[in-house]
Design a protein around this motif. Structure first.
Motif, PDB file in Angstrom:
ATOM      1  N   GLU A 147       0.828  -1.212   0.000  1.00  0.00           N
ATOM      2  CA  GLU A 147       0.000   0.000   0.000  1.00  0.00           C
ATOM      3  C   GLU A 147       0.860   1.258   0.000  1.00  0.00           C
ATOM      4  O   GLU A 147       0.581   2.222  -0.714  1.00  0.00           O
ATOM      5  CB  GLU A 147      -0.935   0.000   1.214  1.00  0.00           C
ATOM      6  CG  GLU A 147      -2.035  -1.049   1.163  1.00  0.00           C
ATOM      7  CD  GLU A 147      -3.076  -0.770   0.078  1.00  0.00           C
ATOM      8  OE1 GLU A 147      -3.091   0.356  -0.475  1.00  0.00           O
ATOM      9  OE2 GLU A 147      -3.863  -1.685  -0.218  1.00  0.00           O
ATOM     10  N   GLU A 148       1.902   1.238   0.790  1.00  0.00           N
ATOM     11  CA  GLU A 148       2.808   2.392   0.849  1.00  0.00           C
ATOM     12  C   GLU A 148       3.470   2.638  -0.506  1.00  0.00           C
ATOM     13  O   GLU A 148       3.621   3.778  -0.941  1.00  0.00           O
ATOM     14  CB  GLU A 148       3.877   2.160   1.921  1.00  0.00           C
ATOM     15  CG  GLU A 148       4.841   3.329   2.090  1.00  0.00           C
ATOM     16  CD  GLU A 148       5.899   3.069   3.149  1.00  0.00           C
ATOM     17  OE1 GLU A 148       6.866   3.848   3.212  1.00  0.00           O
ATOM     18  OE2 GLU A 148       5.762   2.084   3.905  1.00  0.00           O
ATOM     19  N   LYS A 149       3.846   1.551  -1.165  1.00  0.00           N
ATOM     20  CA  LYS A 149       4.483   1.672  -2.478  1.00  0.00           C
ATOM     21  C   LYS A 149       3.510   2.236  -3.507  1.00  0.00           C
ATOM     22  O   LYS A 149       3.865   3.107  -4.312  1.00  0.00           O
ATOM     23  CB  LYS A 149       4.991   0.299  -2.932  1.00  0.00           C
ATOM     24  CG  LYS A 149       5.692   0.299  -4.282  1.00  0.00           C
ATOM     25  CD  LYS A 149       7.042   0.978  -4.205  1.00  0.00           C
ATOM     26  CE  LYS A 149       7.762   0.949  -5.529  1.00  0.00           C
ATOM     27  NZ  LYS A 149       9.124   1.495  -5.461  1.00  0.00           N
ATOM     28  N   LEU A 150       2.280   1.749  -3.495  1.00  0.00           N
ATOM     29  CA  LEU A 150       1.283   2.218  -4.462  1.00  0.00           C
ATOM     30  C   LEU A 150       0.991   3.711  -4.298  1.00  0.00           C
ATOM     31  O   LEU A 150       0.690   4.405  -5.269  1.00  0.00           O
ATOM     32  CB  LEU A 150      -0.011   1.418  -4.316  1.00  0.00           C
ATOM     33  CG  LEU A 150       0.005  -0.017  -4.857  1.00  0.00           C
ATOM     34  CD1 LEU A 150      -1.267  -0.748  -4.455  1.00  0.00           C
ATOM     35  CD2 LEU A 150       0.166  -0.030  -6.377  1.00  0.00           C
ATOM     36  N   LYS A 151       1.103   4.198  -3.077  1.00  0.00           N
ATOM     37  CA  LYS A 151       0.806   5.609  -2.805  1.00  0.00           C
ATOM     38  C   LYS A 151       2.051   6.493  -2.822  1.00  0.00           C
ATOM     39  O   LYS A 151       1.983   7.678  -2.507  1.00  0.00           O
ATOM     40  CB  LYS A 151       0.108   5.728  -1.449  1.00  0.00           C
ATOM     41  CG  LYS A 151      -1.268   5.064  -1.423  1.00  0.00           C
ATOM     42  CD  LYS A 151      -1.904   5.137  -0.037  1.00  0.00           C
ATOM     43  CE  LYS A 151      -3.268   4.447  -0.032  1.00  0.00           C
ATOM     44  NZ  LYS A 151      -3.903   4.471   1.306  1.00  0.00           N
ATOM     45  N   SER A 152       3.173   5.918  -3.214  1.00  0.00           N
ATOM     46  CA  SER A 152       4.434   6.663  -3.203  1.00  0.00           C
ATOM     47  C   SER A 152       4.478   7.710  -4.313  1.00  0.00           C
ATOM     48  O   SER A 152       3.793   7.601  -5.338  1.00  0.00           O
ATOM     49  CB  SER A 152       5.614   5.703  -3.369  1.00  0.00           C
ATOM     50  OG  SER A 152       5.597   5.112  -4.659  1.00  0.00           O
ATOM     51  N   LYS A 153       5.304   8.720  -4.107  1.00  0.00           N
ATOM     52  CA  LYS A 153       5.489   9.765  -5.118  1.00  0.00           C
ATOM     53  C   LYS A 153       6.137   9.201  -6.377  1.00  0.00           C
ATOM     54  O   LYS A 153       5.960   9.729  -7.473  1.00  0.00           O
ATOM     55  CB  LYS A 153       6.358  10.886  -4.544  1.00  0.00           C
ATOM     56  CG  LYS A 153       5.690  11.682  -3.433  1.00  0.00           C
ATOM     57  CD  LYS A 153       6.601  12.787  -2.934  1.00  0.00           C
ATOM     58  CE  LYS A 153       5.924  13.589  -1.822  1.00  0.00           C
ATOM     59  NZ  LYS A 153       6.807  14.671  -1.311  1.00  0.00           N
TER      60      LYS A 153
END
Length: 286
Positions: A257-263
């Motif tokens: 999830e963190e990766k998908l929402k990364s800049k």
């Protein structure tokens, strides 16, 4: 057509060169001839990308410097011999599957030059670079290949082979060993490595990697039915990679999830949900 007397050139350079290291490098006529061949032919269509990469590495390994194209692509130098080992080592899941010179009749699904590029993200990772440095300090660099780095890549692709056996026995029917699959999976390999490192694991083992890849076991890689089948180019490779991430998110892998929402990915919430729907479809149809 250009004819080169490599032996004469090497002899002349040795006469004017200073320093034993320099003389040692240029005293090899084969190294000189290889360098001239590369410089003259680097833009020629007849010299295929994989062969150019191998030539670049061999020139680099002899210590010859000052060739701009090699300096520009120096990032490839630790990767090329690693990919060669993946092709040659008896315990490698990719043994015999890498086309080292882009010769079409060899029936090897992976082009060396392509696989080298797919590994750039992993080799650019500071933690992964640290493995090579540690191996250098411990004398575990063999044939210019880091033992720890090679071990991780072998482990990752061993799990890939375990999960999608048919893709290895019938590579033409599946996307796993095609360029789009190699890009998506090797970019994912960089993520898996970082996730494992955050958990204190220096070199992720098969079981560590399986934790992240097992949820993808049902993913449809078939060339006729996969949602990735119509994708192409680097844009398509990125979309394939994001689809794999989305599939992991659908399967409950929290780190994703963190990766998908990364800049880095620059995805809106709507786009993320769209990828998750696409990934769900790929998982259901397998």
């Amino acid at each position: 057509m250009v004819f080169i007397d490599a032996a004469a050139i090497a002899k002349k350079v040795c006469e004017i060169a200073s320093g034993e290291d320099v003389k040692k490098i240029v005293a090899d006529p084969m190294a000189v001839e290889r360098a001239f061949f590369f410089i003259i032919n680097r833009l020629a269509k007849q010299v295929r990308d994989s062969r150019k990469d191998v030539l670049m590495y061999r020139i680099f390994a002899t210590g010859i410097s000052g060739i701009p194209i090699i300096a520009k692509e120096e990032w490839k130098m630790p990767i090329i011999p690693t990919v060669y080992r993946l092709h040659m080592d008896p315990d490698s899941p990719l043994r015999g599957k890498i086309n080292l010179a882009d010769i079409r009749k060899l029936q090897r699904p992976i082009h060396l030059s392509t696989f080298v590029r797919t590994l750039q993200a992993l080799f650019d990772d500071e933690g992964f670079k640290a493995l090579r440095k540690k191996d250098m300090d411990e004398g575990k660099i063999s044939d210019d290949v880091s033992a720890r780095q090679l071990m991780y890549i072998k482990s990752f692709w061993s799990v890939v082979q375990e999960l999608w056996k048919d893709a290895f026995s019938s590579p033409k029917e599946y996307l796993v060993l095609k360029a789009i699959g190699c890009y998506a999976l090797n970019w994912l390999a960089a993520d898996v490595f970082r996730w494992c490192r955050k958990n204190g694991i220096e070199v992720p083992s098969d079981s560590d990697i399986r934790k992240y890849l097992e949820p993808l076991k049902g993913f449809d890689w078939h060339r006729k039915t996969s949602p990735l089948a119509a994708l192409g180019g680097m844009k398509g490779a990125k979309e394939a990679y994001i689809t794999l991430l989305a599939a992991l998110a659908v399967q409950g892998v929290k780190e994703v999830e963190e990766k998908l929402k990364s800049k880095e990915l620059k995805l809106s919430d709507i786009e993320i949900e769209a990828f998750k729907l696409k990934a769900s479809s790929a998982l259901k149809t397998s």
